[in-house]
Scaffold this motif. Sequence first.
Motif, mmCIF file in Angstrom:
data_model
loop_
_atom_site.group_PDB
_atom_site.id
_atom_site.type_symbol
_atom_site.label_atom_id
_atom_site.label_comp_id
_atom_site.label_asym_id
_atom_site.label_seq_id
_atom_site.Cartn_x
_atom_site.Cartn_y
_atom_site.Cartn_z
ATOM 1 N N GLU A 165 -10.414 16.574 -20.636
ATOM 2 C CA GLU A 165 -11.619 17.696 -20.446
ATOM 3 C C GLU A 165 -10.345 18.372 -20.391
ATOM 4 O O GLU A 165 -10.435 19.779 -20.722
ATOM 5 N N VAL A 166 -9.255 19.088 -20.230
ATOM 6 C CA VAL A 166 -8.114 19.766 -20.373
ATOM 7 C C VAL A 166 -8.170 20.500 -21.922
ATOM 8 O O VAL A 166 -8.594 21.444 -22.525
ATOM 9 N N VAL A 167 -8.238 19.527 -23.275
ATOM 10 C CA VAL A 167 -7.847 20.108 -23.909
ATOM 11 C C VAL A 167 -10.002 21.167 -24.517
ATOM 12 O O VAL A 167 -9.261 21.838 -25.193
ATOM 13 N N HIS A 168 -11.069 20.269 -24.080
ATOM 14 C CA HIS A 168 -11.874 21.044 -24.258
ATOM 15 C C HIS A 168 -11.964 22.285 -23.644
ATOM 16 O O HIS A 168 -12.676 23.415 -24.240
ATOM 17 N N THR A 169 -11.793 22.483 -22.124
ATOM 18 C CA THR A 169 -11.184 23.730 -21.777
ATOM 19 C C THR A 169 -10.568 24.334 -22.816
ATOM 20 O O THR A 169 -10.833 26.313 -23.093
ATOM 21 N N LEU A 170 -9.522 24.439 -23.167
ATOM 22 C CA LEU A 170 -8.425 25.571 -24.074
ATOM 23 C C LEU A 170 -9.366 25.641 -25.327
ATOM 24 O O LEU A 170 -8.995 26.958 -26.064
ATOM 25 N N ARG A 171 -10.201 24.911 -26.215
ATOM 26 C CA ARG A 171 -10.826 25.019 -26.802
ATOM 27 C C ARG A 171 -11.849 26.373 -26.829
ATOM 28 O O ARG A 171 -12.328 27.338 -27.619
ATOM 29 N N THR A 172 -12.308 25.613 -25.729
ATOM 30 C CA THR A 172 -13.608 26.726 -25.201
ATOM 31 C C THR A 172 -13.162 28.366 -24.716
ATOM 32 O O THR A 172 -13.805 28.811 -25.636
ATOM 33 N N CYS A 173 -11.779 27.905 -24.041
ATOM 34 C CA CYS A 173 -11.028 29.651 -24.113
ATOM 35 C C CYS A 173 -10.506 30.243 -24.644
ATOM 36 O O CYS A 173 -11.274 31.514 -25.411
ATOM 37 N N THR A 174 -10.324 29.533 -26.003
ATOM 38 C CA THR A 174 -9.763 30.617 -27.096
ATOM 39 C C THR A 174 -11.091 30.817 -28.425
ATOM 40 O O THR A 174 -10.944 31.615 -28.865
ATOM 41 N N GLU A 175 -11.928 29.543 -28.491
ATOM 42 C CA GLU A 175 -12.971 30.474 -29.114
ATOM 43 C C GLU A 175 -13.633 31.176 -28.830
ATOM 44 O O GLU A 175 -13.892 32.280 -29.229
ATOM 45 N N GLU A 176 -13.900 31.431 -27.383
ATOM 46 C CA GLU A 176 -14.358 32.926 -26.761
ATOM 47 C C GLU A 176 -13.803 33.834 -26.784
ATOM 48 O O GLU A 176 -14.424 34.824 -27.396
ATOM 49 N N PHE A 177 -12.305 33.624 -27.060
ATOM 50 C CA PHE A 177 -10.871 35.115 -27.025
ATOM 51 C C PHE A 177 -11.816 35.054 -28.631
ATOM 52 O O PHE A 177 -11.776 36.040 -28.936
ATOM 53 N N LEU A 178 -11.796 34.503 -29.276
ATOM 54 C CA LEU A 178 -11.342 34.206 -30.902
ATOM 55 C C LEU A 178 -13.498 35.334 -31.594
ATOM 56 O O LEU A 178 -12.971 35.935 -32.536
ATOM 57 N N ASN A 179 -14.302 34.370 -30.670
ATOM 58 C CA ASN A 179 -15.242 35.166 -30.913
ATOM 59 C C ASN A 179 -15.778 36.750 -29.992
ATOM 60 O O ASN A 179 -16.542 37.090 -30.411
ATOM 61 N N LYS A 180 -15.201 36.749 -29.310
ATOM 62 C CA LYS A 180 -16.094 38.328 -28.166
ATOM 63 C C LYS A 180 -14.708 39.420 -27.806
ATOM 64 O O LYS A 180 -15.527 40.035 -27.889
ATOM 65 N N LYS A 181 -14.157 38.939 -28.246
ATOM 66 C CA LYS A 181 -12.225 39.736 -27.401
ATOM 67 C C LYS A 181 -11.795 40.032 -29.007
ATOM 68 O O LYS A 181 -10.184 40.799 -28.457
ATOM 69 N N GLU B 247 1.602 24.805 -18.454
ATOM 70 C CA GLU B 247 2.536 24.703 -20.067
ATOM 71 C C GLU B 247 0.981 24.289 -20.562
ATOM 72 O O GLU B 247 1.074 23.898 -21.776
ATOM 73 N N TYR B 248 -0.127 24.108 -20.674
ATOM 74 C CA TYR B 248 -1.404 23.938 -21.047
ATOM 75 C C TYR B 248 -2.276 25.308 -20.676
ATOM 76 O O TYR B 248 -2.179 25.330 -22.227
ATOM 77 N N LEU B 249 -1.989 26.341 -20.852
ATOM 78 C CA LEU B 249 -2.126 27.511 -20.938
ATOM 79 C C LEU B 249 -0.624 28.410 -22.139
ATOM 80 O O LEU B 249 -1.963 28.691 -22.837
ATOM 81 N N ALA B 250 0.371 28.017 -22.229
ATOM 82 C CA ALA B 250 0.778 27.774 -23.403
ATOM 83 C C ALA B 250 -0.206 27.923 -24.262
ATOM 84 O O ALA B 250 0.789 28.251 -25.535
ATOM 85 N N VAL B 251 -0.492 26.706 -24.640
ATOM 86 C CA VAL B 251 -1.239 26.724 -26.251
ATOM 87 C C VAL B 251 -2.073 27.200 -26.081
ATOM 88 O O VAL B 251 -2.611 27.969 -27.976
ATOM 89 N N CYS B 252 -2.721 28.390 -26.138
ATOM 90 C CA CYS B 252 -4.120 28.931 -26.284
ATOM 91 C C CYS B 252 -3.463 30.887 -25.266
ATOM 92 O O CYS B 252 -3.810 31.281 -26.251
#
Length: 384
Positions: A198-214, A340-345
């Motif tokens: 679930e954490v990895v899914h959130t990281l992926r979703t946040c990063t995809e949002e970043f790459l697609n919208k910002k 520590e997980y936020l560091a990934v994205c």
Amino acid sequence: MKYLDIETSQLKAIGGFDTAKEISGQPELWGKIVDKLEKEREVIASFLESTLKKTEKIILTGAGTSAYIGLSVEGFIQRNTGVTTMSIATTHLVSHPQDYLEEGVPTLLVSFARSGNSPESIAAVKLADAHVKDCSHLIITCSADGDLAKYASKNNHLVFLLPPESNDKSLAMTGSYSGMLLTILLMGRFDRLTSMKEVVHTLRTCTEEFLNKKLDRVKKIAALGFTRAVFLGSGPLYGTAMESQLKLQELTDGHVICKNDSYLGFRHGPKAVVNEETLLVYFFSNNKKVLQYEMDLVRGMGVGKKPLKQIGIAMSDYDIPSVDELIVLGGGRDKVIEDEYLAVCYIVLGQLLAFYTSLNLKLRPDSPSETGAISRVVQGVKIY
């Protein structure tokens, strides 16, 4: 086909195709890493369980970017294993092994490497085997053909190979860095691998949002013409700040001089580097106590020379008048994701700044070094 809002044909013409594709491909790569860890769960779990029972010291090592992974996870690994954990670059370990390797202390050496062909990488594992009576190895690498992946230690060891697409073709490490970082974080809580999905899914979703919208926001920042940049991060995000300064300095071939520090450390002299041509980048913590220290520093930037711009990245939309641009990822998730997980994205901000600034300087992000001073695999190191 576009990567980072640029057509493939144009990316190839300007020498940025591999870097753009590798930055863009990180969310998908992270999902594949979880799948591979699950597939190899039994072997990995057995190794970790048997090894950690006897281990009294863990050393996290790598060269350059690979060394910065340890800076983001050393506290996390120590908390979750109860074993004293140190982040020591191979570039320190090879020249001064006696300072870190103790013959009578059972040690787990965790080696991170993209290619596994850096001279220091293989030298570090050989030195550990020579100096430590009971030494185990966990090798996390992106290349099955590298010297490190093929190292035949007589001691207890495990090699985990990331999916092939993690082995970046470009000079600068992007997917390889975030992929190895995510791998060790998941291994650190391997008994909870299923729930960590679930954490990895959130990281992926946040990063995809970043790459697609910002991306437009990052492009505007990269076009400001700064000649200096300072990245600040606390705890696990200190490693993110260090990797970001290297990324921007590498991809601009040194045209932008970069520094990194912790928020508290920045007050003790390094703040003097700030001038009217400086971009100041804040990686904001999700830990409310830590955030208090960070906000104090931000407010303190009103005294002294003013930077060109102050930008930040966070998981909540904080009201910080002095910050010119705050990029908020996945609003409302700040209670879920630990630093520590936020560091990934969060590192994606550093990667994007480096990429777009490189293009603005008319460099080729895939191979930005015009003189050949830096290369994908370091050259010229002699091991004594």
